[in-house]
Design an enzyme around this catalytic site. Structure first.
Site, PDB file in Angstrom:
ATOM      1  N   SER A 115     -22.783  39.576  76.057  1.00 29.66           N
ATOM      2  CA  SER A 115     -23.610  40.521  77.155  1.00 29.66           C
ATOM      3  C   SER A 115     -24.857  41.016  76.353  1.00 29.66           C
ATOM      4  CB  SER A 115     -22.774  41.619  77.548  1.00 29.66           C
ATOM      5  OG  SER A 115     -22.001  41.363  78.475  1.00 29.66           O
ATOM      6  N   LYS A 126     -28.449  51.301  76.705  1.00 25.49           N
ATOM      7  CA  LYS A 126     -27.613  50.885  77.843  1.00 25.49           C
ATOM      8  C   LYS A 126     -26.603  52.020  78.342  1.00 25.49           C
ATOM      9  CE  LYS A 126     -24.362  46.983  78.751  1.00 25.49           C
ATOM     10  NZ  LYS A 126     -23.451  46.013  78.305  1.00 25.49           N
ATOM     11  N   SER A 177     -24.041  41.516  80.575  1.00 25.79           N
ATOM     12  CA  SER A 177     -24.113  42.906  81.470  1.00 25.79           C
ATOM     13  C   SER A 177     -25.194  43.776  81.008  1.00 25.79           C
ATOM     14  CB  SER A 177     -22.916  43.538  81.198  1.00 25.79           C
ATOM     15  OG  SER A 177     -22.723  44.089  79.871  1.00 25.79           O
TER      16      SER A 177
END
Length: 484
Positions: free
Chosen positions: A177, A78, A153
């Site tokens: 997330s 990420k 996210s």
């Protein structure tokens, strides 16, 4: 054989037996990226050259090296974790060209374990969102339906794993997330206990809530990844000085007699009927495996969303103050220092980030601190006590991961409150600091994945993984793939 579709454990066997080479594995992953990425858009930065450089090093290592279980495995990260010499943007224009001079501890531990960096994945800007629509660059799409969101996210990481653009990925979880996008993309997502994995080098959203964890194709791979990234880190003052067990050691054990808590507060009005039905069938399946369902109560659950959005935005207001156009990142011109600050933030931050900064600044302001922030901290304590009380009677708690399956892109973009409620079942886990995993447990009538959440006691990821693995191995949901 399409190597990109395999799991870590499957590839580990092939590599150790010299049936395939690291180069062939990397070739397969990039062939897949070239085939589907223009539709999925999971990545912010694809690190092809770096991956082949790492593959060359990894391919020269000795095989059957048990100290390097991720040797030669392509993994995505990420884009809010610092990677030395590789652009790290948090999907924000304000960090568009930022190249960190150091490595995050989590990715450094992956390097020690021999991984290959596939690329940096898209996210809601600074991890603020539940759909990956708030990225400063582009919207990632769900591999099961390209008109729908992948969750957030960590939507880029989840979509990349689900579409076989990597073998596994790292995400971060502040209020769900990792688990929420895992559920919506039909994969496994694990949020470890707060403090189990170092946050050093993770760009902060809400420091008391953030936690790094794996997104994988099955539970075994989650356990392998957790082994690699866990452990005390002196560079992180919140890192726990707790021993790291072999999280794969309990997988396959009988769960007969395991007590699973079923909280009524998680089966709410308005929950999608397909989701409710799939989760209840999953509970019945666990019962058929010998688990004992026990009703538990988590009475302060209804206050979790309100408390979270005060605490998280307050911490974000403080953490994001460093982006001022002076030290690093984007800078907008101004006639004086104040105007430079204001123009930089006005142009560099998205509407959602600005909204959360303003909410947090308000909650921390003089005259409102006690009324909002202090009260939210008190509620957080009550939520933590709810879990502690429940775990006196049960080994794990089982709930839905999300109230609905993936919604259409743009469906909730103009209604932030509805968007925030996407995390209603995951937020409490972060407030309490306990571990939680989402695993596939079914599909809706229109073929969208549904997730089952299993929550455990502090630093008891072993039991969480054991229960998740037992369920997974007794079903076929994790074997289904999106048709791209």
């Amino acid at each position: 054989m399409e190597l990109s579709k395999l799991t870590i454990s499957e590839l580990r066997g092939l590599l150790d037996r010299k049936e395939v080479t690291v180069r062939e594995v990397v070739d397969s992953v990039y062939k897949r990226i070239d085939s589907v990425e223009d539709r999925i858009r999971a990545f912010v930065t694809i690190t092809r050259d770096k991956a082949y450089e790492m593959a060359s090093v990894s391919g020269n290592r000795a095989v059957n090296d048990n100290s390097m279980p991720l040797r030669g495995i392509p993994i995505a990260v990420k884009d809010n974790m610092c990677t030395k010499g590789i652009r790290t943007t948090c999907s924000s224009k304000i960090l568009h060209s930022f190249i960190p001079p150091y490595e995050s501890t989590a990715t450094a531990r992956l390097i020690e374990n021999g991984y290959i960096l596939t690329g940096k994945t898209n996210l809601d800007e600074f991890a603020m969102g539940s759909s990956t629509e708030n990225s400063g660059f582009h919207t990632t799409r769900n591999p099961w339906d390209l008109e729908r969101i992948p969750g957030g996210s960590s939507g880029g990481s989840a979509a990349a794993v689900a579409s076989d653009e990597c073998i596994a990925a790292l995400g971060s979880d502040t209020g769900g997330s990792i688990r929420q996008p895992a559920a919506l993309c039909g994969i496994v997502g694990l949020k470890p206990t707060y403090g189990r994995v170092s946050r050093y080098g993770l760009v902060a959203f809400a420091s008391s809530l953030d936690q790094i964890g794996p997104l994988t194709k099955n539970v075994m791979d989650s356990a392998i990844m957790l082994n690699a990234i866990s452990g005390h880190d002196p560079l992180d003052s919140t890192s726990a000085e707790a021993g790291v067990p072999d999280h794969t050691s309990t997988l396959g054990r009988d769960i007969k007699g395991m007590k699973i808590g079923i909280p009524n507060e998680y089966f709410i009005d308005g929950m999608d009927k397909d989701v409710e039905g799939a989760v209840k069938k999953a509970i019945n399946q666990l019962e058929s495996l010998g688990a004992v369902p026990v009703e538990v109560t988590l009475p302060h659950t209804s206050y979790a969303v309100a408390a979270y959005y005060i605490l998280a935005t307050s911490e974000a207001s403080s953490n994001l103050a460093r982006y001022d156009g002076v030290k690093y990142g984007f800078r907008a011109a101004g006639k004086d220092l104040l105007e430079t600050y204001m123009n930089t933030r006005a142009q560099g931050f998205s509407p959602e980030v600005k909204r959360r900064i303003m909410l947090g600044t308000y909650a921390l302001s003089s005259g409102y601190y006690d009324a909002y922030y202090k009260k939210a901290q008190q509620v957080r304590t009550l939520i933590k006590r709810d879990f502690e009380e429940a775990f006196k009677a049960v080994d794990v708690i089982v709930t839905p991961t999300t109230p609905t399956a993936a919604f259409k892109i743009g469906e909730k973009a103009d209604d932030p409150l509805q968007m925030y409620l996407s995390d209603i079942f995951t937020i409490s886990v972060n407030l309490a600091g306990v571990p939680g995993i989402s695993i596939p447990c079914g599909f809706t009538s229109n073929s969208l994945p549904i997730g089952l959440q299993i929550i455990g006691k502090h630093f008891d990821e072993e039991t969480v993984l054991m229960a998740a693995y037992a369920y997974e191995q007794s079903t076929e949901w994790h074997k289904r793939k999106p048709c791209l």
